[in-house]
Design a protein around this motif. Structure first.
Motif, PDB file in Angstrom:
ATOM      1  N   GLU A  46     -24.235   9.977   1.161  1.00  0.00           N
ATOM      2  CA  GLU A  46     -24.727   8.608   0.938  1.00  0.00           C
ATOM      3  C   GLU A  46     -24.855   8.350  -0.551  1.00  0.00           C
ATOM      4  O   GLU A  46     -24.499   7.278  -1.059  1.00  0.00           O
ATOM      5  CB  GLU A  46     -26.076   8.436   1.654  1.00  0.00           C
ATOM      6  CG  GLU A  46     -26.542   6.996   1.802  1.00  0.00           C
ATOM      7  CD  GLU A  46     -27.427   6.513   0.685  1.00  0.00           C
ATOM      8  OE1 GLU A  46     -27.781   5.332   0.692  1.00  0.00           O
ATOM      9  OE2 GLU A  46     -27.767   7.312  -0.225  1.00  0.00           O
ATOM     10  N   THR A  49     -21.160   8.135  -2.236  1.00  0.00           N
ATOM     11  CA  THR A  49     -20.399   6.926  -1.914  1.00  0.00           C
ATOM     12  C   THR A  49     -21.085   5.662  -2.423  1.00  0.00           C
ATOM     13  O   THR A  49     -20.418   4.673  -2.699  1.00  0.00           O
ATOM     14  CB  THR A  49     -20.164   6.806  -0.393  1.00  0.00           C
ATOM     15  OG1 THR A  49     -21.423   6.903   0.279  1.00  0.00           O
ATOM     16  CG2 THR A  49     -19.246   7.907   0.112  1.00  0.00           C
ATOM     17  N   ASP A 421     -10.656   1.779   4.058  1.00  0.00           N
ATOM     18  CA  ASP A 421     -11.633   1.998   5.124  1.00  0.00           C
ATOM     19  C   ASP A 421     -12.333   3.351   5.050  1.00  0.00           C
ATOM     20  O   ASP A 421     -13.154   3.655   5.933  1.00  0.00           O
ATOM     21  CB  ASP A 421     -10.926   1.905   6.484  1.00  0.00           C
ATOM     22  CG  ASP A 421     -11.332   0.662   7.254  1.00  0.00           C
ATOM     23  OD1 ASP A 421     -12.305   0.007   6.856  1.00  0.00           O
ATOM     24  OD2 ASP A 421     -10.669   0.358   8.262  1.00  0.00           O
ATOM     25  N   LEU A 424     -18.629   5.081   3.956  1.00  0.00           N
ATOM     26  CA  LEU A 424     -19.743   5.827   4.568  1.00  0.00           C
ATOM     27  C   LEU A 424     -19.996   5.435   6.016  1.00  0.00           C
ATOM     28  O   LEU A 424     -20.342   6.296   6.849  1.00  0.00           O
ATOM     29  CB  LEU A 424     -21.026   5.603   3.750  1.00  0.00           C
ATOM     30  CG  LEU A 424     -22.262   6.345   4.262  1.00  0.00           C
ATOM     31  CD1 LEU A 424     -22.110   7.848   4.097  1.00  0.00           C
ATOM     32  CD2 LEU A 424     -23.521   5.850   3.548  1.00  0.00           C
ATOM     33  N   ASP A 425     -19.850   4.147   6.339  1.00  0.00           N
ATOM     34  CA  ASP A 425     -20.159   3.700   7.699  1.00  0.00           C
ATOM     35  C   ASP A 425     -19.242   4.350   8.741  1.00  0.00           C
ATOM     36  O   ASP A 425     -19.569   4.325   9.924  1.00  0.00           O
ATOM     37  CB  ASP A 425     -20.046   2.174   7.791  1.00  0.00           C
ATOM     38  CG  ASP A 425     -18.687   1.683   7.312  1.00  0.00           C
ATOM     39  OD1 ASP A 425     -18.397   1.823   6.112  1.00  0.00           O
ATOM     40  OD2 ASP A 425     -17.913   1.183   8.139  1.00  0.00           O
ATOM     41  N   LYS A 426     -18.129   4.937   8.317  1.00  0.00           N
ATOM     42  CA  LYS A 426     -17.220   5.602   9.260  1.00  0.00           C
ATOM     43  C   LYS A 426     -17.615   7.066   9.497  1.00  0.00           C
ATOM     44  O   LYS A 426     -16.921   7.771  10.237  1.00  0.00           O
ATOM     45  CB  LYS A 426     -15.775   5.545   8.746  1.00  0.00           C
ATOM     46  CG  LYS A 426     -15.304   4.185   8.248  1.00  0.00           C
ATOM     47  CD  LYS A 426     -15.414   3.101   9.283  1.00  0.00           C
ATOM     48  CE  LYS A 426     -14.785   1.781   8.835  1.00  0.00           C
ATOM     49  NZ  LYS A 426     -15.229   1.263   7.530  1.00  0.00           N
TER      50      LYS A 426
ATOM     51  N   GLN B 106     -18.513  -0.455  -8.771  1.00  0.00           N
ATOM     52  CA  GLN B 106     -17.624  -0.274  -7.630  1.00  0.00           C
ATOM     53  C   GLN B 106     -16.949  -1.615  -7.318  1.00  0.00           C
ATOM     54  O   GLN B 106     -17.539  -2.671  -7.526  1.00  0.00           O
ATOM     55  CB  GLN B 106     -18.401   0.160  -6.371  1.00  0.00           C
ATOM     56  CG  GLN B 106     -18.976   1.563  -6.438  1.00  0.00           C
ATOM     57  CD  GLN B 106     -19.016   2.227  -5.065  1.00  0.00           C
ATOM     58  OE1 GLN B 106     -18.096   2.102  -4.267  1.00  0.00           O
ATOM     59  NE2 GLN B 106     -20.096   2.952  -4.795  1.00  0.00           N
ATOM     60  N   ASP B 196     -15.829  -2.937  11.873  1.00  0.00           N
ATOM     61  CA  ASP B 196     -16.345  -2.274  10.678  1.00  0.00           C
ATOM     62  C   ASP B 196     -15.237  -2.001   9.661  1.00  0.00           C
ATOM     63  O   ASP B 196     -15.391  -1.150   8.805  1.00  0.00           O
ATOM     64  CB  ASP B 196     -17.072  -0.979  11.054  1.00  0.00           C
ATOM     65  CG  ASP B 196     -16.145   0.032  11.713  1.00  0.00           C
ATOM     66  OD1 ASP B 196     -14.947  -0.270  11.900  1.00  0.00           O
ATOM     67  OD2 ASP B 196     -16.617   1.130  12.048  1.00  0.00           O
ATOM     68  N   THR B 197     -14.099  -2.711   9.762  1.00  0.00           N
ATOM     69  CA  THR B 197     -13.058  -2.460   8.774  1.00  0.00           C
ATOM     70  C   THR B 197     -13.456  -3.062   7.429  1.00  0.00           C
ATOM     71  O   THR B 197     -14.377  -3.857   7.323  1.00  0.00           O
ATOM     72  CB  THR B 197     -11.689  -3.057   9.153  1.00  0.00           C
ATOM     73  OG1 THR B 197     -11.715  -4.463   8.944  1.00  0.00           O
ATOM     74  CG2 THR B 197     -11.317  -2.744  10.578  1.00  0.00           C
ATOM     75  N   ARG B 198     -12.692  -2.667   6.420  1.00  0.00           N
ATOM     76  CA  ARG B 198     -12.930  -3.113   5.047  1.00  0.00           C
ATOM     77  C   ARG B 198     -12.307  -4.495   4.800  1.00  0.00           C
ATOM     78  O   ARG B 198     -12.263  -4.943   3.655  1.00  0.00           O
ATOM     79  CB  ARG B 198     -12.322  -2.068   4.104  1.00  0.00           C
ATOM     80  CG  ARG B 198     -12.816  -2.114   2.681  1.00  0.00           C
ATOM     81  CD  ARG B 198     -14.141  -1.431   2.502  1.00  0.00           C
ATOM     82  NE  ARG B 198     -14.660  -1.585   1.157  1.00  0.00           N
ATOM     83  CZ  ARG B 198     -14.290  -0.867   0.108  1.00  0.00           C
ATOM     84  NH1 ARG B 198     -13.419   0.101   0.258  1.00  0.00           N
ATOM     85  NH2 ARG B 198     -14.805  -1.104  -1.088  1.00  0.00           N
ATOM     86  N   PRO B 222     -18.414  -3.134   5.380  1.00  0.00           N
ATOM     87  CA  PRO B 222     -18.851  -1.959   4.607  1.00  0.00           C
ATOM     88  C   PRO B 222     -19.368  -2.315   3.213  1.00  0.00           C
ATOM     89  O   PRO B 222     -20.275  -1.640   2.705  1.00  0.00           O
ATOM     90  CB  PRO B 222     -17.565  -1.110   4.507  1.00  0.00           C
ATOM     91  CG  PRO B 222     -16.752  -1.512   5.697  1.00  0.00           C
ATOM     92  CD  PRO B 222     -17.021  -2.980   5.865  1.00  0.00           C
ATOM     93  N   GLU B 225     -22.948  -3.530   3.483  1.00  0.00           N
ATOM     94  CA  GLU B 225     -23.853  -2.390   3.667  1.00  0.00           C
ATOM     95  C   GLU B 225     -24.002  -1.595   2.367  1.00  0.00           C
ATOM     96  O   GLU B 225     -25.087  -1.061   2.073  1.00  0.00           O
ATOM     97  CB  GLU B 225     -23.351  -1.509   4.816  1.00  0.00           C
ATOM     98  CG  GLU B 225     -23.394  -2.257   6.155  1.00  0.00           C
ATOM     99  CD  GLU B 225     -22.907  -1.438   7.341  1.00  0.00           C
ATOM    100  OE1 GLU B 225     -22.391  -0.324   7.131  1.00  0.00           O
ATOM    101  OE2 GLU B 225     -23.048  -1.925   8.477  1.00  0.00           O
ATOM    102  N   LEU B 226     -22.930  -1.528   1.592  1.00  0.00           N
ATOM    103  CA  LEU B 226     -23.002  -0.853   0.291  1.00  0.00           C
ATOM    104  C   LEU B 226     -24.013  -1.555  -0.618  1.00  0.00           C
ATOM    105  O   LEU B 226     -24.848  -0.896  -1.260  1.00  0.00           O
ATOM    106  CB  LEU B 226     -21.618  -0.834  -0.349  1.00  0.00           C
ATOM    107  CG  LEU B 226     -21.506  -0.217  -1.743  1.00  0.00           C
ATOM    108  CD1 LEU B 226     -21.807   1.278  -1.714  1.00  0.00           C
ATOM    109  CD2 LEU B 226     -20.119  -0.458  -2.345  1.00  0.00           C
ATOM    110  N   ARG B 229     -27.508  -0.673   0.310  1.00  0.00           N
ATOM    111  CA  ARG B 229     -27.920   0.662  -0.128  1.00  0.00           C
ATOM    112  C   ARG B 229     -28.195   0.680  -1.636  1.00  0.00           C
ATOM    113  O   ARG B 229     -29.114   1.360  -2.099  1.00  0.00           O
ATOM    114  CB  ARG B 229     -26.857   1.700   0.231  1.00  0.00           C
ATOM    115  CG  ARG B 229     -26.622   1.851   1.727  1.00  0.00           C
ATOM    116  CD  ARG B 229     -25.926   3.161   2.080  1.00  0.00           C
ATOM    117  NE  ARG B 229     -24.671   3.354   1.414  1.00  0.00           N
ATOM    118  CZ  ARG B 229     -23.478   2.911   1.837  1.00  0.00           C
ATOM    119  NH1 ARG B 229     -23.403   2.222   2.967  1.00  0.00           N
ATOM    120  NH2 ARG B 229     -22.386   3.151   1.161  1.00  0.00           N
ATOM    121  N   ARG B 233     -32.183   1.156  -3.867  1.00  0.00           N
ATOM    122  CA  ARG B 233     -32.513   2.127  -4.910  1.00  0.00           C
ATOM    123  C   ARG B 233     -33.413   1.524  -5.984  1.00  0.00           C
ATOM    124  O   ARG B 233     -33.895   2.249  -6.854  1.00  0.00           O
ATOM    125  CB  ARG B 233     -31.223   2.687  -5.513  1.00  0.00           C
ATOM    126  CG  ARG B 233     -30.594   3.745  -4.615  1.00  0.00           C
ATOM    127  CD  ARG B 233     -29.142   3.995  -4.922  1.00  0.00           C
ATOM    128  NE  ARG B 233     -28.698   5.281  -4.398  1.00  0.00           N
ATOM    129  CZ  ARG B 233     -28.408   5.530  -3.130  1.00  0.00           C
ATOM    130  NH1 ARG B 233     -28.535   4.576  -2.239  1.00  0.00           N
ATOM    131  NH2 ARG B 233     -28.009   6.729  -2.746  1.00  0.00           N
TER     132      ARG B 233
END
Lengths: 459, 459
Positions: A46, A49, A421, A424-426, B106, B196-198, B222, B225-226, B229, B233
């Motif tokens: 986690e 990524t 793709d 992390l979710d994969k 990123q 959940d694909t990119r 994804p 969700e990134l 996360r 932090r």
């Protein structure tokens, strides 16, 4: 017994577990159980990524990954943490675009392959010549592809053991060279993918030594099928391909390592790891953040209770295009005789379904302890011995260092591998934990025993 | 009986089936069976996605689609084939790029939303303010998002009946306006996707009338969700967003139609169809090539044997951003009283799992024949009557034209909808054929009977 020796024996009795065969079996099973409940691997992955993401050689992200890895290993209690610099080939993606010009104008989803050269600025336009199998490309006569964009659309087969990738690999790695030898101006290959998303899968290719280097890219699976349908209509299909990239022949790269030192035989070193670099479209979760996370977590779990031998984790820095393992083998040639084993985890989150042990070791107590621990995790003990390990340890293996094959289920891996793709979710946390448990069980059995794989393999 | 009348009666006896109630039941079941074995819908969809592909308003591809549609309808035996021109809003995507600048650089995968404005050339850079629900965005005080990029990451729920999309829709269509009202410089929304694909999923948004228009884009799942996360932090997350686009307020568009003429009551017209335009990233296979293919094939199957009424297929030309149905309703206002029904298929390949019939019609012979035909195809007869149809027929429905709801299973539809993944390979031929069979059974029962939905609905 003099006082020094007595003190040593007491220290060993206190620290160096296990003392008996039964202890090794019970201790390895206990490590397995702790691993299943441990979240270190997930936390490492986690972090990698989220905080670093894609980290190809030649990118600023690889240097950030180097610093991240050293900080992470230190925080997890590893010693002798350091980065070993070397130079590696880098291929850096620029602007990319592909489209059918006629007779049916449509955009194509492509990703350039590593070592593709650039097209002229603005792209090249040519009629395609489509082959439904790689063998059909090989059957094309010399000169027959002159001025064409060669396209190979052979699909990749989904398999548990990765054989489908092994079979399809040449489509990507060798196709550009074979197309160029026949006169092609560029090469497109159906992605080496078992999924059907519109995301292409990149990867390295080789250029011909006896023919010009050419631009080369992967088509998404739906786009490869689209071209097949267009070609079936009988009219010439013309494609414009604009691929820009640059290469750095000697870019900086680093193999990062850290150790759990052995208590009584620290000079006997077990080398395991994954590779830190990744392809650029995804965040390198399965390839190979998972291998990094699995081996770091497993080494730490197996290192509890002061093993007799040293466990060294190496996070190789240039697997995808160059050969970080070769640099590592050259740098560590002199200690090869002390390396008990060298193995890499580089096929995603798992679960591990099969173990190929070093030749002749299957009946040794340590390997019995390992097998007893991982049988309940649904791991088969293969009748075949381990071959050469992953590309990062192949150099060490060539120096006589034994390897082990802990084979993950690759059924889903090539849905994601080398594509955007790979995120992390994969990752399946349960699969990841199972892999950690298998690796930790193996490392525990080897590091806490005196098993000598070279001696067992001798005829 | 004079000779002319006698000839007419003989012609009717020969051509206009069915003559009795039992005939209608048997004939509708026979149409169903022919539909299941018929490949017209697949062939139409394969042709549209291969030869035309993406076809947004404002693109040359929409004009090609207009010509394709007319040629296809003529080739399939439709009469009175023509294109009705109108003007529609067009939004045309340019360069798009998004990336996290700090603290964790990123790349982010985004697709601009229809009606997004452009950022300054080179992009805008700002700290994000992330909301895990749309209601949390609504709770943000006025001015609180000044200079920020507002981000809503609420996930969409997978449902069979599309309720998940209904619930999440405002995240995309209203979020930019609500963010702008609170001072935001730009808006990012987690794609309205159940996969959940990119690949991000685009779609139309609305801008505020009482606040500045702002740039707006969809994040892949994804990537949403990134960002969650990263935000967790604790450090400020800064994003650079470069979205370029242009709009054409009045672009040319066309509603294409063709007819199976009724033998005895040609002035009684049943209107069905799908929309010809599509979003730009995919090839418009599910949205709405499937609706085009299903209704064209169903009309042709139901038109065998000279129905008493006319079946008209309309392929609407500007559903995604503008309102092709509104243009159609205005142009056809004067014939609204003669339109028996108007319905659209616009939720992918199916299968249809539920029928909502026009109010009061359930016990009519024609609807009994329909229900008897499609029960074996696993279609429930809803206790609720049909509401307003799809957006392309809502204008006609507002003029009093009844509609029908033949509800496809939408469980997989929003994995693909408005994304690059909306391609032919994602179409299930068996689901498509089932949908054709349900539509053909319905059209057959209505076109070969005298069912009067308006009269049945009267209190």
């Amino acid at each position: 017994m003099n006082r020094g020796l007595a003190a040593t024996v007491i220290a060993l009795m206190l620290c160096a577990r296990p003392a008996t065969a039964q202890d090794l079996v019970a201790d390895t099973a206990a490590v397995r159980d702790r691993a299943i409940a441990d979240t270190t691997a997930w936390d490492v992955l986690e972090s990698l990524t989220t905080e670093i993401g894609a980290r190809p050689v030649g990118s600023p992200a690889l240097a950030r990954a180097r610093d991240w890895a050293q900080a992470k290993l230190k925080a997890l209690g590893f010693t002798n943490v350091h980065a070993e610099a070397f130079e590696a080939e880098a291929w850096i993606r620029g602007e990319e675009r592909a489209e059918v010009i006629s007779p049916y104008p449509q955009t194509l989803q492509v990703l350039g392959l590593g070592r593709s050269i650039s097209t002229p600025k603005g792209g090249l336009e040519a009629e395609i010549k489509l082959f439904k199998t790689y063998d059909a490309l090989l059957a094309a006569p010399p000169g027959s592809l002159k001025g064409r964009i060669a396209v190979v659309t052979q699909p990749m087969v989904r398999t548990m053991d990765g054989a489908g990738y092994g079979d399809a690999n040449r489509n990507r790695t060798r196709g550009a060279a074979e197309a160029s030898r026949r006169g092609a101006a560029a090469y497109l290959v159906r992605s080496l993918s078992t999924d059907d998303t519109r995301l292409p899968h990149t990867g390295a290719t080789h250029q011909a030594e006896d023919a010009p280097a050419i631009p080369a890219a992967a088509l998404s699976v739906p786009d490869a099928e689209l071209l097949e349908r267009m070609v079936a209509r009988g009219q010439p299909v013309r494609v414009r391909l604009n691929l820009q990239s640059r290469t750095i022949p000697k870019a900086p790269a680093w193999n990062v390592s850290g150790e759990i030192p052995g208590l009584t035989h620290p000079e006997e070193v077990i080398v395991v790891g994954g590779h830190l670099d990744s392809w650029d479209p995804g965040t390198g979760a399965h390839d190979d953040g998972a291998g990094v996370a699995i081996t770091v977590a497993a080494a730490r779990l197996a290192g509890v209770g002061s093993p007799r031998r040293t466990i060294r984790v190496v996070l190789w820095g240039a697997e995808e295009l160059d050969d970080s393992g070769e640099a590592y083998a050259v740098a560590h040639r002199d200690e090869a005789a002390h390396l008990i084993l060298a193995a890499e985890s580089d096929t995603g989150d798992g679960p591990v379904w099969q173990a190929k042990l070093p030749k002749g070791s299957r009946d040794h107590l340590a390997m019995r302890a390992f097998a007893l621990a991982v049988g309940p995790l649904k791991v088969i003990q293969s009748r075949e011995p381990a071959g050469i390990g992953g590309s990062d340890v192949a150099g060490l293996n060539a120096l006589g260092v034994p390897s082990v094959g802990l084979t993950p289920d690759a059924s889903r891996y090539f849905d994601l591998h080398h594509s955007a793709d790979d995120t992390l979710d994969k990752i399946d946390p349960a699969d990841l934990a199972q892999s950690v448990a298998v690796w930790a069980s193996f490392l525990n059995a080897v590091a806490h025993s005196d098993i000598d794989f070279r001696a067992l393999a001798a005829p």
